[in-house]
Design an enzyme around this catalytic site. Structure first.
Site, PDB file in Angstrom:
ATOM      1  N   SER A  91      78.428  40.923  42.539  1.00 31.47           N
ATOM      2  CA  SER A  91      78.512  42.390  42.539  1.00 31.47           C
ATOM      3  C   SER A  91      77.856  42.586  41.101  1.00 31.47           C
ATOM      4  O   SER A  91      78.301  42.275  39.902  1.00 31.47           O
ATOM      5  CB  SER A  91      79.739  43.104  42.699  1.00 31.47           C
ATOM      6  OG  SER A  91      79.629  44.607  42.428  1.00 31.47           O
ATOM      7  N   GLY A  92      76.743  43.848  41.023  1.00 36.26           N
ATOM      8  CA  GLY A  92      76.341  43.935  39.862  1.00 36.26           C
ATOM      9  C   GLY A  92      77.045  44.887  39.088  1.00 36.26           C
ATOM     10  O   GLY A  92      77.145  44.898  37.723  1.00 36.26           O
ATOM     11  N   SER A  93      77.584  46.036  39.624  1.00 37.75           N
ATOM     12  CA  SER A  93      78.332  46.933  38.917  1.00 37.75           C
ATOM     13  C   SER A  93      79.535  46.295  38.396  1.00 37.75           C
ATOM     14  O   SER A  93      79.788  46.652  37.382  1.00 37.75           O
ATOM     15  CB  SER A  93      78.534  48.227  39.968  1.00 37.75           C
ATOM     16  OG  SER A  93      79.321  47.812  40.869  1.00 37.75           O
ATOM     17  N   GLY A 265      74.221  47.360  42.275  1.00 41.12           N
ATOM     18  CA  GLY A 265      73.188  46.276  41.666  1.00 41.12           C
ATOM     19  C   GLY A 265      72.737  45.295  42.521  1.00 41.12           C
ATOM     20  O   GLY A 265      71.537  44.788  42.549  1.00 41.12           O
ATOM     21  N   THR A 266      73.566  44.415  43.580  1.00 41.72           N
ATOM     22  CA  THR A 266      73.253  43.774  44.288  1.00 41.72           C
ATOM     23  C   THR A 266      72.500  44.096  45.474  1.00 41.72           C
ATOM     24  O   THR A 266      71.323  43.632  45.958  1.00 41.72           O
ATOM     25  CB  THR A 266      74.301  42.733  45.137  1.00 41.72           C
ATOM     26  OG1 THR A 266      75.081  43.579  45.597  1.00 41.72           O
ATOM     27  CG2 THR A 266      74.958  41.918  43.949  1.00 41.72           C
TER      28      THR A 266
END
Length: 349
Positions: A91-93, A265-266
């Site tokens: 996960s980007g965030s 993000g992803t």
């Protein structure tokens, strides 16, 4: 005061999306890698996920992360990501929240102006550059795991909406992605309930009609998450996205998930993989993606590669995170809700 569990966490968000970070109180998780530890946690300690994300301590839109020892010698730390119904591989965030917490609390020493570190997510290693000034992490940029499109321009029969065109791609999770104009949506925050309804209906259809599995990691299948996209509606944006964090089984006409407050993000990486596969985004080109609040993540295709039979991109992503609180969570042994609870007004019950 009695407590059978005491969990310490730092509250944080990345461009609006909450990413709570557990820093103490986790049990020993067995496994040689962070992916192994995630699978062990899912089997033996899933009560921590529900305790921290369900009521009375959590809410449907919140994510949570557990800092764990890495398995790879190149990584300074590992993190396990938790959502309402699953353990996302990446996960980007949440990565941005974790980096912000690790550096601003001194768990990992901050080096100004740039701190370089490597984190191990269940999906693999991510190389991080944190841009720091006066003790504050001002921006986090990381090289994500490879992203790739699996299906382009598929036809989905979506209950309640009819036939739509969609794509399915991996950006660290498997996304089903469609143009929001097919649902007459502009992807603004005030449309949150309608966005989630459309996303969850589309997700249910894609899981039934186009199930997918990662070619190198059979544990990761899907799609498990859904994304609507739209053209830019503000200066400085290259596009807009809204992602629904699934709340479980789809219920026609009901809200069965929660709107990701960030651009995701992803999701941005999966979107870039689709755009690249369609010849619409070039290597080395910035892609500024706006979320429902019009906060932004900036992605870039740094290189290309192969993942099994699929052409893939190696994306970078950057965004900002902030610490919003410090908490200790207690579990009284007499509390009737030992793993938290959900109620049908806002949860998928």
């Amino acid at each position: 005061m009695r407590a059978s569990k005491v969990i310490t966490a730092i509250e944080a968000h990345a461009e609006g999306e909450g990413g709570r970070v557990i820093t103490a109180g986790m049990p020993l998780l067995k496994g040689a890698s962070v992916k192994d530890k995630m699978l062990y946690m899912a089997e033996h300690h899933d009560d921590i996920r529900t305790l921290m994300l369900q009521e009375p301590r959590g809410n449907p839109a919140l994510c949570c992360n557990a800092i764990v020892p890495p398995g790879h010698p190149d990584a300074e730390a590992g993190f396990i990501i938790m959502e309402q119904t699953e353990y996302p591989p990446m996960s980007g965030s949440n990565a941005i929240c974790v980096v912000t917490v690790l550096l601003e609390t001194g768990v990992i020493p901050m080096v100004e102006p740039i701190t370089e570190l490597t984190l191990e997510a269940p999906a693999g290693l991510i190389k991080v550059q944190a841009y720091c000034k006066n003790g504050k992490v001002e921006r986090v940029k990381f090289l994500n795991v490879p992203a790739f499109a699996v299906h382009l321009d598929i036809v989905l029969d979506v209950a309640g909406y009819g036939t739509i065109m969609a794509d399915i791609a991996w950006g660290g999770m498997f996304y089903v992605i469609a143009d929001a104009r097919q649902f007459d949506l502009g992807l603004t925050a005030d449309e949150g309930a309608k966005i989630v309804q459309a996303c969850e209906a589309m997700l249910a259809a894609s899981r039934e009609q186009f199930p997918v599995t990662h070619p190198l990691h059979s544990e990761f299948s899907g799609p498990t998450i859904s994304q609507l996209t739209a053209p830019p509606d503000q200066h400085g944006l290259d596009g807009v996205s809204a992602v629904s964090v699934s709340g479980g089984a789809y219920k026609p006409g009901g809200v069965t998930g929660a709107l990701d407050r960030s651009p995701c993000g992803t999701g941005t990486c999966a979107k870039m993989a689709v755009l690249h596969a369609k010849g619409l985004l070039a290597e080395g080109q910035d892609y500024v993606n706006g979320g429902p609040l019009r906060t932004t993540f900036t992605g870039r295709i740094e290189d290309t590669t192969k993942v099994g039979p699929y052409d893939a991109i190696i994306p970078s992503l950057s965004g900002r995170g902030w610490i919003s609180g410090m908490s200790q969570y207690l579990l009284d042994p007499s509390d009737p809700f030992q793993t938290g609870f959900t109620v049908g007004d806002i949860w998928a019950n």
